[in-house]
Enzyme design. Sequence first.
Site, mmCIF file in Angstrom:
data_model
loop_
_atom_site.group_PDB
_atom_site.id
_atom_site.type_symbol
_atom_site.label_atom_id
_atom_site.label_comp_id
_atom_site.label_asym_id
_atom_site.label_seq_id
_atom_site.Cartn_x
_atom_site.Cartn_y
_atom_site.Cartn_z
ATOM 1 N N ARG A 61 0.807 -1.222 0.000
ATOM 2 C CA ARG A 61 0.000 0.000 0.000
ATOM 3 C C ARG A 61 0.842 1.276 0.000
ATOM 4 N NH1 ARG A 61 -3.573 -3.889 2.440
ATOM 5 N NH2 ARG A 61 -2.283 -3.827 4.315
ATOM 6 N N GLU A 98 2.194 -10.228 15.241
ATOM 7 C CA GLU A 98 1.385 -10.931 16.240
ATOM 8 C C GLU A 98 1.492 -12.446 16.054
ATOM 9 O OE1 GLU A 98 -3.045 -10.333 18.114
ATOM 10 O OE2 GLU A 98 -2.500 -9.261 16.293
HETATM 11 P P1 5GP Z 1 2.125 -2.292 11.839
HETATM 12 O O1 5GP Z 1 3.391 -2.998 11.453
HETATM 13 O O2 5GP Z 1 2.329 -0.828 12.108
HETATM 14 O O3 5GP Z 1 1.403 -2.990 12.967
HETATM 15 O O4 5GP Z 1 1.128 -2.426 10.616
HETATM 16 C C1 5GP Z 1 1.201 -1.545 9.534
HETATM 17 C C2 5GP Z 1 1.214 -2.300 8.233
HETATM 18 O O5 5GP Z 1 0.069 -3.126 8.126
HETATM 19 C C3 5GP Z 1 1.189 -1.345 7.068
HETATM 20 O O6 5GP Z 1 1.989 -1.867 6.010
HETATM 21 C C4 5GP Z 1 -0.275 -1.291 6.667
HETATM 22 O O7 5GP Z 1 -0.437 -1.223 5.266
HETATM 23 C C5 5GP Z 1 -0.877 -2.577 7.212
HETATM 24 N N1 5GP Z 1 -2.113 -2.354 7.965
HETATM 25 C C6 5GP Z 1 -2.379 -2.759 9.223
HETATM 26 N N2 5GP Z 1 -3.618 -2.423 9.588
HETATM 27 C C7 5GP Z 1 -4.163 -1.759 8.543
HETATM 28 C C8 5GP Z 1 -5.443 -1.112 8.315
HETATM 29 O O8 5GP Z 1 -6.357 -1.078 9.155
HETATM 30 N N3 5GP Z 1 -5.605 -0.523 7.104
HETATM 31 C C9 5GP Z 1 -4.627 -0.523 6.173
HETATM 32 N N4 5GP Z 1 -4.897 0.106 5.006
HETATM 33 N N5 5GP Z 1 -3.437 -1.105 6.344
HETATM 34 C C10 5GP Z 1 -3.196 -1.726 7.515
#
Ligand code: 5GP
Length: 174
Positions: A61, A98
């Site tokens: 994304r 997780e």
């Molecule tokens: P983190 O590593 O900060 O927990 O998760 C972020 C990563 O997971 C990003 O690459 C993001 O694209 C994706 N991600 C996690 N949750 C969401 C969400 O609710 N919406 C979107 N669009 N991406 C998410």
Amino acid sequence: MGVEIIKSKIRDVVDFPQKGIVFRDLTTVFKDADCLRELSDMLTAIYAEKGITKVVGIESRGFIMGPILATRIGAGFVPMRKPGKLPAETWQESYTKEYGVDVIEIHKDALCENDVVLLHDDLLATGGTMLAAYNLVKRFNPKKVYVNFLVELEFLKGRDLFPNDVEIESLIKY
Ligand code: 5GP
């Protein structure tokens, strides 16, 4: 158009990708021409004068606004990808999610010490993905690294994982 209008176009998808998670779906923002231009304008206003030479987008994304912004600010675009996707030699960084361990990769010749890097992804949740990306970029010893998200889930405190001197910007906050 303000941030609130863009925020109102984000679609909440309940129980995706698994039960109990509310996924913030930005495809409903990107498909709207006015929102897409506004996002591009807002990012350009923040980063145009910072001397950024490379925008690094995180799969997948981060591949949407990353290249759009790169062209607006006169920077190149570098993809950071899941393992096995990049064809030439790579550096890797693993991080704990997780459920298990994830790995991201970047081409060994993608960046150099003269670069000013903007790391971009669509959303900051726990911060694990971006911290791994940040550590990977730091191996190149660039002049400076900025970090950007379209959306930040502030209650998860992902930004607390980063050193205090890292400039982290997000446009839309929950
Ligand atoms: P983190 O590593 O900060 O927990 O998760 C972020 C990563 O997971 C990003 O690459 C993001 O694209 C994706 N991600 C996690 N949750 C969401 C969400 O609710 N919406 C979107 N669009 N991406 C998410």
